[in-house]
Design a protein around this motif. Structure first.
Motif, PDB file in Angstrom:
ATOM      1  N   SER A  33     -37.598 -23.595   0.219  1.00  0.00           N
ATOM      2  CA  SER A  33     -36.905 -23.684  -1.075  1.00  0.00           C
ATOM      3  C   SER A  33     -37.248 -22.473  -1.930  1.00  0.00           C
ATOM      4  N   TYR A  34     -36.247 -21.938  -2.639  1.00  0.00           N
ATOM      5  CA  TYR A  34     -36.424 -20.748  -3.469  1.00  0.00           C
ATOM      6  C   TYR A  34     -36.254 -21.127  -4.943  1.00  0.00           C
ATOM      7  N   PRO A  35     -36.854 -20.365  -5.842  1.00  0.00           N
ATOM      8  CA  PRO A  35     -36.706 -20.645  -7.276  1.00  0.00           C
ATOM      9  C   PRO A  35     -35.243 -20.622  -7.738  1.00  0.00           C
ATOM     10  N   SER A  36     -34.398 -19.909  -7.022  1.00  0.00           N
ATOM     11  CA  SER A  36     -32.971 -19.830  -7.376  1.00  0.00           C
ATOM     12  C   SER A  36     -32.235 -21.124  -7.080  1.00  0.00           C
ATOM     13  N   GLY A  37     -32.885 -22.044  -6.325  1.00  0.00           N
ATOM     14  CA  GLY A  37     -32.238 -23.280  -5.933  1.00  0.00           C
ATOM     15  C   GLY A  37     -31.704 -23.237  -4.505  1.00  0.00           C
ATOM     16  N   ARG A  38     -31.767 -22.080  -3.891  1.00  0.00           N
ATOM     17  CA  ARG A  38     -31.312 -21.949  -2.507  1.00  0.00           C
ATOM     18  C   ARG A  38     -32.299 -22.643  -1.581  1.00  0.00           C
ATOM     19  N   LYS A  39     -31.774 -23.389  -0.576  1.00  0.00           N
ATOM     20  CA  LYS A  39     -32.607 -24.127   0.372  1.00  0.00           C
ATOM     21  C   LYS A  39     -32.153 -23.812   1.796  1.00  0.00           C
ATOM     22  N   VAL A  40     -33.126 -23.481   2.670  1.00  0.00           N
ATOM     23  CA  VAL A  40     -32.810 -23.047   4.031  1.00  0.00           C
ATOM     24  C   VAL A  40     -33.675 -23.808   5.026  1.00  0.00           C
ATOM     25  N   TYR A  41     -33.042 -24.346   6.060  1.00  0.00           N
ATOM     26  CA  TYR A  41     -33.782 -25.039   7.118  1.00  0.00           C
ATOM     27  C   TYR A  41     -34.403 -24.001   8.065  1.00  0.00           C
ATOM     28  N   ILE A  42     -35.626 -24.276   8.499  1.00  0.00           N
ATOM     29  CA  ILE A  42     -36.325 -23.377   9.409  1.00  0.00           C
ATOM     30  C   ILE A  42     -37.013 -24.183  10.502  1.00  0.00           C
ATOM     31  N   VAL A  43     -37.398 -23.489  11.564  1.00  0.00           N
ATOM     32  CA  VAL A  43     -38.242 -24.081  12.583  1.00  0.00           C
ATOM     33  C   VAL A  43     -39.366 -23.099  12.874  1.00  0.00           C
ATOM     34  N   GLN A  44     -40.565 -23.625  12.962  1.00  0.00           N
ATOM     35  CA  GLN A  44     -41.731 -22.781  13.238  1.00  0.00           C
ATOM     36  C   GLN A  44     -42.266 -23.113  14.625  1.00  0.00           C
ATOM     37  N   TYR A  45     -42.636 -22.085  15.385  1.00  0.00           N
ATOM     38  CA  TYR A  45     -43.153 -22.313  16.737  1.00  0.00           C
ATOM     39  C   TYR A  45     -44.190 -21.254  17.056  1.00  0.00           C
ATOM     40  N   LYS A  46     -44.955 -21.508  18.100  1.00  0.00           N
ATOM     41  CA  LYS A  46     -45.982 -20.560  18.523  1.00  0.00           C
ATOM     42  C   LYS A  46     -45.681 -20.119  19.958  1.00  0.00           C
ATOM     43  N   LEU A  47     -45.724 -18.804  20.188  1.00  0.00           N
ATOM     44  CA  LEU A  47     -45.453 -18.255  21.511  1.00  0.00           C
ATOM     45  C   LEU A  47     -46.407 -17.090  21.754  1.00  0.00           C
ATOM     46  N   HIS A  48     -47.109 -17.146  22.903  1.00  0.00           N
ATOM     47  CA  HIS A  48     -48.073 -16.095  23.266  1.00  0.00           C
ATOM     48  C   HIS A  48     -49.114 -15.878  22.165  1.00  0.00           C
ATOM     49  N   GLY A  49     -49.512 -17.003  21.536  1.00  0.00           N
ATOM     50  CA  GLY A  49     -50.559 -16.929  20.528  1.00  0.00           C
ATOM     51  C   GLY A  49     -50.087 -16.485  19.159  1.00  0.00           C
ATOM     52  N   ARG A  50     -48.790 -16.232  19.006  1.00  0.00           N
ATOM     53  CA  ARG A  50     -48.265 -15.772  17.709  1.00  0.00           C
ATOM     54  C   ARG A  50     -47.330 -16.824  17.125  1.00  0.00           C
ATOM     55  N   THR A  51     -47.451 -17.046  15.812  1.00  0.00           N
ATOM     56  CA  THR A  51     -46.595 -17.992  15.107  1.00  0.00           C
ATOM     57  C   THR A  51     -45.342 -17.280  14.618  1.00  0.00           C
ATOM     58  N   ARG A  52     -44.193 -17.867  14.907  1.00  0.00           N
ATOM     59  CA  ARG A  52     -42.912 -17.278  14.497  1.00  0.00           C
ATOM     60  C   ARG A  52     -42.062 -18.344  13.818  1.00  0.00           C
ATOM     61  N   ARG A  53     -41.119 -17.867  13.009  1.00  0.00           N
ATOM     62  CA  ARG A  53     -40.187 -18.776  12.342  1.00  0.00           C
ATOM     63  C   ARG A  53     -38.760 -18.291  12.553  1.00  0.00           C
ATOM     64  N   LYS A  54     -37.868 -19.258  12.672  1.00  0.00           N
ATOM     65  CA  LYS A  54     -36.450 -18.935  12.870  1.00  0.00           C
ATOM     66  C   LYS A  54     -35.625 -19.728  11.865  1.00  0.00           C
ATOM     67  N   THR A  55     -34.689 -19.073  11.211  1.00  0.00           N
ATOM     68  CA  THR A  55     -33.811 -19.732  10.250  1.00  0.00           C
ATOM     69  C   THR A  55     -32.715 -20.491  10.993  1.00  0.00           C
ATOM     70  N   LEU A  56     -32.484 -21.725  10.566  1.00  0.00           N
ATOM     71  CA  LEU A  56     -31.489 -22.568  11.227  1.00  0.00           C
ATOM     72  C   LEU A  56     -30.180 -22.663  10.450  1.00  0.00           C
ATOM     73  N   GLY A  57     -30.224 -22.393   9.153  1.00  0.00           N
ATOM     74  CA  GLY A  57     -29.006 -22.481   8.354  1.00  0.00           C
ATOM     75  C   GLY A  57     -29.300 -22.911   6.933  1.00  0.00           C
ATOM     76  N   ARG A  58     -28.362 -22.635   6.061  1.00  0.00           N
ATOM     77  CA  ARG A  58     -28.521 -22.969   4.648  1.00  0.00           C
ATOM     78  C   ARG A  58     -28.087 -24.404   4.380  1.00  0.00           C
ATOM     79  N   HIS A  59     -28.865 -25.102   3.591  1.00  0.00           N
ATOM     80  CA  HIS A  59     -28.514 -26.472   3.206  1.00  0.00           C
ATOM     81  C   HIS A  59     -27.196 -26.447   2.435  1.00  0.00           C
TER      82      HIS A  59
END
Length: 385
Positions: A33-59
């Motif tokens: 969630s952003y102060p502007s009111g914009r909201k975005v779905y994400i998924v967080q995962y770990k691969l090869h010891g590194r944490t990554r995030r991917k945007t899934l789409g705007r609410h």
């Protein structure tokens, strides 16, 4: 933490800072969630010891349920060893077909091919490939894209097939350069259109008429001695146009044309007495190394097509190309019993299969000879009734 549903996400008020709310049922699924009111779905995962995030789409564009399904698909890909975030970034960085073509010409064709090939490929990309496929990313072009391009050009089968051919070379290099996964070239199953091979030979009557027209136009000053000799050399040697047009005096010996480079590499071309005699009639221009000169300057005669159009029109040979003079040389050779292996060397063909295109002409000669023999025997034997 709470389950992320559309109603719950709608109820969240914008804060003073960016924040993430995690779903309490599906680990790694969240809402930024952003102060502007914009909201975005994400998924967080770990691969090869590194944490990554991917945007899934705007609410509002996607629902919470749709985003949840997307998160599960991403997690399934990760479980198979894939990195969805990295793949997306790679797609964004991927060049277009037009950009790949520019690199292909600069880093491959200009280094490994003849200048004429570079010229032909550049024109093919500019005029045939790029208008249809130029804007598609290399990482995303598919078999369907190539198939649609090929189908669109079906009325010009030669261009359609050459377009697929150059695309195949480019996309193979794209795999080597790490721009596409290996063994994914989408051109492999495209079935080429049949091409009607252009074969035009001058028969003896046409050869005589061409000789008369060349002589008339030379005597009347409509063509120069250099142009007159150039077309005779094409007929008497079977050379390609560029080989005569760019011939230098340093390449001419008493019995051969010693070309250091040609379409098929270094060539040693037999120079008949008649051809050598014609060359000897030409004057040299100081500081100019070329045999076939233009009206002025230090280079060779530039545009042989211009006088040829006038010559063939005068001779009533409008359908005859300059290259057909080479075909005529080959046809005369075959009909006079020249061995295909020997003719291959004379013409500078890389493959014997190219020379064997003229084999049917020898069949005609054999058929004619067989007919003459039969007629003679029949006359001697008398009536067969």
């Amino acid at each position: 933490m709470a389950k992320l549903t559309t109603r719950y996400v709608d109820s969240l008020a914008a804060g003073d800072k960016e924040s993430i709310s995690w779903d309490d049922e599906l680990a790694g699924f969240g809402l930024r969630s952003y102060p502007s009111g914009r909201k975005v779905y994400i998924v967080q995962y770990k691969l090869h010891g590194r944490t990554r995030r991917k945007t899934l789409g705007r609410h509002g564009v996607v629902t919470a349920d749709e985003a949840r399904k997307g998160a599960k698909l991403v997690q399934a890909d990760v479980a198979r060893g894939m990195d969805p975030s990295a793949e997306r970034k790679a797609r964004l960085r991927s060049p277009t077909i037009k950009q790949l073509g520019e690199r292909f010409l600069k880093e491959h064709v200009s280094l490994h091919c003849k200048p004429t090939t570079l010229y032909d490929y550049r024109n093919l990309l500019r005029g045939v490939v790029n208008p249809v496929l130029g804007g598609i990313k290399v990482s995303e072009i598919t078999f369907s894209d190539i198939q649609a391009f090929h189908l669109k050009r079906r009325d010009t089968p030669y261009q359609a097939n050459r377009g697929v051919m150059v695309l195949s070379k480019m996309l193979n290099l794209a795999e080597d350069w790490g721009l596409r996964a290996m063994n994914t070239n989408p051109t492999r199953r495209i079935k080429r259109y049949p091409e009607e091979e252009k074969k035009r030979y001058l028969d003896e009557t046409e050869q005589e008429r061409l000789g008369e027209v060349l002589a008339e136009m030379f005597k009347s000053g409509q063509i120069s001695r250099y142009v007159f000799v150039a077309f005779y050399l094409l007929l008497l040697t079977g050379c390609r146009l560029s080989e005569i047009q760019k011939l230098k005096w340093d390449f001419v010996t008493k019995t051969h044309l010693e070309l250091p480079d040609s379409k098929t590499g270094r060539r040693r071309i037999p120079l008949p007495r008649e051809a050598r005699a014609l060359i000897d009639t030409l004057e040299r221009r100081e500081g100019n190394p070329y045999v076939i000169l233009g009206d002025h300057g230090t280079g060779h005669y530039n545009d042989m097509q211009k006088p040829w159009r006038k010559i063939r029109a005068r001779a009533g040979l409008e359908d005859v190309r300059v290259h057909d003079l080479r075909h005529t040389y080959a046809s005369v050779a075959v009909m006079n019993g020249v061995d295909p292996f020997m003719l291959k060397e004379i013409l500078g063909h890389k493959n014997l299969s190219t020379t064997l295109r003229y084999a049917h002409l020898s069949d005609d000669a054999v058929q004619k000879a067989a007919g003459q023999i039969a007629n003679r025997l029949a006359a001697t034997l008398g009536s067969m009734a």
